[in-house]
Design a protein around this motif. Structure first.
Motif, short mmCIF file in Angstrom:
data_model
loop_
_atom_site.label_atom_id
_atom_site.label_comp_id
_atom_site.label_asym_id
_atom_site.label_seq_id
_atom_site.Cartn_x
_atom_site.Cartn_y
_atom_site.Cartn_z
N ARG A 31 9.73 -1.04 0.91
CA ARG A 31 10.16 -1.18 2.55
C ARG A 31 10.72 -2.62 2.63
O ARG A 31 10.55 -3.73 2.00
CB ARG A 31 8.54 -1.22 3.01
CG ARG A 31 7.87 -0.04 3.06
CD ARG A 31 8.22 1.02 4.08
NE ARG A 31 7.64 2.18 3.92
CZ ARG A 31 8.00 3.55 4.42
NH1 ARG A 31 8.98 3.45 5.16
NH2 ARG A 31 7.29 4.39 4.37
N HIS A 32 11.31 -2.43 3.94
CA HIS A 32 11.77 -3.76 4.61
C HIS A 32 10.82 -4.20 5.70
O HIS A 32 10.44 -3.34 6.47
CB HIS A 32 13.17 -3.27 5.23
CG HIS A 32 13.84 -4.44 6.12
ND1 HIS A 32 14.50 -5.64 5.10
CD2 HIS A 32 13.50 -4.93 7.32
CE1 HIS A 32 14.80 -6.51 6.32
NE2 HIS A 32 14.42 -5.99 7.64
N VAL A 33 10.34 -5.41 5.53
CA VAL A 33 9.47 -5.93 6.38
C VAL A 33 10.23 -6.77 7.29
O VAL A 33 10.53 -7.83 6.93
CB VAL A 33 8.07 -6.55 5.73
CG1 VAL A 33 7.21 -7.18 6.64
CG2 VAL A 33 7.59 -5.48 4.78
N ASP A 34 10.15 -6.72 8.61
CA ASP A 34 10.92 -7.43 9.63
C ASP A 34 9.98 -8.22 10.50
O ASP A 34 9.20 -7.25 11.13
CB ASP A 34 11.84 -6.57 10.29
CG ASP A 34 12.59 -7.28 11.43
OD1 ASP A 34 12.68 -8.48 11.27
OD2 ASP A 34 13.13 -6.88 12.34
N ILE A 35 9.93 -9.35 10.51
CA ILE A 35 8.80 -10.17 11.25
C ILE A 35 9.58 -10.91 12.42
O ILE A 35 10.48 -11.81 11.97
CB ILE A 35 7.90 -11.25 10.44
CG1 ILE A 35 7.39 -10.33 9.13
CG2 ILE A 35 7.01 -11.73 11.15
CD1 ILE A 35 6.40 -9.15 9.76
N ALA A 36 9.13 -10.71 13.63
CA ALA A 36 9.64 -11.49 14.86
C ALA A 36 8.59 -12.15 15.40
O ALA A 36 7.63 -11.55 15.99
CB ALA A 36 10.38 -10.74 15.82
N MET A 37 8.37 -13.64 15.47
CA MET A 37 7.36 -14.37 15.83
C MET A 37 7.24 -13.97 17.35
O MET A 37 5.96 -13.85 17.68
CB MET A 37 7.33 -15.94 15.57
CG MET A 37 7.33 -16.31 14.14
SD MET A 37 7.56 -17.87 13.56
CE MET A 37 7.21 -18.77 14.93
N ALA A 38 8.19 -14.04 18.06
CA ALA A 38 7.99 -13.74 19.42
C ALA A 38 7.52 -12.47 19.87
O ALA A 38 6.46 -12.33 20.84
CB ALA A 38 9.20 -13.94 20.25
N ASP A 39 7.94 -11.42 19.21
CA ASP A 39 7.26 -10.06 19.51
C ASP A 39 5.60 -9.99 18.96
O ASP A 39 4.89 -9.59 19.46
CB ASP A 39 7.77 -8.87 18.15
CG ASP A 39 9.35 -8.61 18.77
OD1 ASP A 39 9.79 -9.18 19.76
OD2 ASP A 39 10.21 -8.07 17.92
N ALA A 40 5.29 -10.67 17.78
CA ALA A 40 3.95 -10.70 17.41
C ALA A 40 3.12 -11.48 18.42
O ALA A 40 2.12 -10.96 18.68
CB ALA A 40 3.85 -11.28 15.92
N MET A 41 3.72 -12.44 19.09
CA MET A 41 2.81 -13.30 20.05
C MET A 41 2.89 -12.45 21.18
O MET A 41 1.64 -12.36 21.86
CB MET A 41 3.71 -14.60 20.51
CG MET A 41 3.45 -15.76 19.25
SD MET A 41 1.72 -16.15 18.58
CE MET A 41 1.15 -16.78 20.11
N LEU A 42 3.73 -11.71 21.69
CA LEU A 42 3.58 -11.00 22.58
C LEU A 42 2.51 -9.63 22.58
O LEU A 42 1.71 -9.40 23.38
CB LEU A 42 4.96 -10.10 23.22
CG LEU A 42 4.92 -9.41 24.44
CD1 LEU A 42 4.69 -10.24 25.59
CD2 LEU A 42 6.39 -8.71 24.60
N PHE A 60 0.59 -1.13 0.07
CA PHE A 60 0.01 -0.16 -0.02
C PHE A 60 0.96 1.31 0.02
O PHE A 60 0.79 2.21 -0.76
CB PHE A 60 -0.86 0.10 1.28
CG PHE A 60 -1.70 1.29 1.26
CD1 PHE A 60 -2.90 1.45 0.69
CD2 PHE A 60 -1.48 2.08 2.28
CE1 PHE A 60 -3.75 2.49 0.70
CE2 PHE A 60 -2.21 3.29 2.30
CZ PHE A 60 -3.40 3.59 1.54
N ASP A 61 1.79 1.30 0.96
CA ASP A 61 2.73 2.43 0.82
C ASP A 61 3.58 2.72 -0.28
O ASP A 61 3.67 3.70 -0.83
CB ASP A 61 3.65 2.45 2.15
CG ASP A 61 4.44 3.67 2.44
OD1 ASP A 61 3.88 4.57 2.45
OD2 ASP A 61 5.63 3.61 2.80
N ALA A 62 4.16 1.44 -0.91
CA ALA A 62 4.69 1.58 -1.93
C ALA A 62 3.94 1.96 -3.32
O ALA A 62 4.45 2.91 -4.05
CB ALA A 62 5.32 0.14 -2.50
N GLN A 63 2.73 1.71 -3.26
CA GLN A 63 1.78 2.18 -4.20
C GLN A 63 1.75 3.75 -4.10
O GLN A 63 1.70 4.51 -5.23
CB GLN A 63 0.57 1.61 -4.22
CG GLN A 63 -0.58 2.00 -5.53
CD GLN A 63 -1.79 1.12 -5.31
OE1 GLN A 63 -2.34 0.74 -4.44
NE2 GLN A 63 -2.39 0.81 -6.40
#
Length: 161
Positions: A50-61, A41-44
């Motif tokens: 963008r660099h998308v950084d995903i951390a499973m522990a952060d998301a679970m928290l 969406f932002d690129a459009q």
């Protein structure tokens, strides 16, 4: 690391691990999909990637809303099975059926509790939707456990289906 397994199961028992890969789905897939969609969406709009950084522990928290709120208000989380959404309320709990299977009761809203009481023939339990004390909650839970345990899961199949 996110403390999720501490919030699953019943107090005093070993934490139960779900056979639904919650961290993978919420922490990996869902969070990745949201990040990628936001980046697209932002690129459009901007023409920049963008660099998308995903951390499973952060998301679970981040998804552990109830224990985090409890921690913020009371300084510690409650043991698994001791808060409203993990089994402290008889209207929102899991009961063993007569054939050793389980029936989940999810009647947090009063209208659902009243309907549930009508279906099981226990209109007397309607005023005890949110018990005022642990002794009353234990009594209602015991009554429900006995009643639900008296039939198989198939016998509890909802009549309105």
């Amino acid at each position: 690391m996110a403390g999720v397994s501490d919030q699953i199961g019943r107090g005093g028992e070993a934490p139960a691990l779900s056979n639904v890969p919650v961290a993978d789905l919420l922490g990996g897939s869902l969070t990745s999909a949201m990040g990628l969609l936001a980046a697209l969406f932002d690129a459009q709009r901007t023409g920049c990637g963008r660099h998308v950084d995903i951390a499973m522990a952060d998301a679970m928290l981040a998804h552990a809303v109830v224990p985090m709120l409890t921690l913020a208000v009371h300084g510690q989380t409650r043991p698994a099975g001791a808060d409203r959404l993990s089994g402290a309320l008889p209207c929102y709990s899991v009961y063993r059926t007569g054939d050793g299977r389980h029936l989940a009761v999810g009647a947090l809203e009063r209208k659902f509790w009243d309907r549930f009481c009508d279906v099981i023939g226990r209109e007397d339990l309607k005023p005890l939707h949110l018990p005022k004390d642990a002794a009353t909650a234990d009594s209602v839970r015991s009554d429900l456990a006995e009643l639900i345990g008296s039939r198989t899961l198939a016998e509890w199949h909802p009549p309105w289906r």
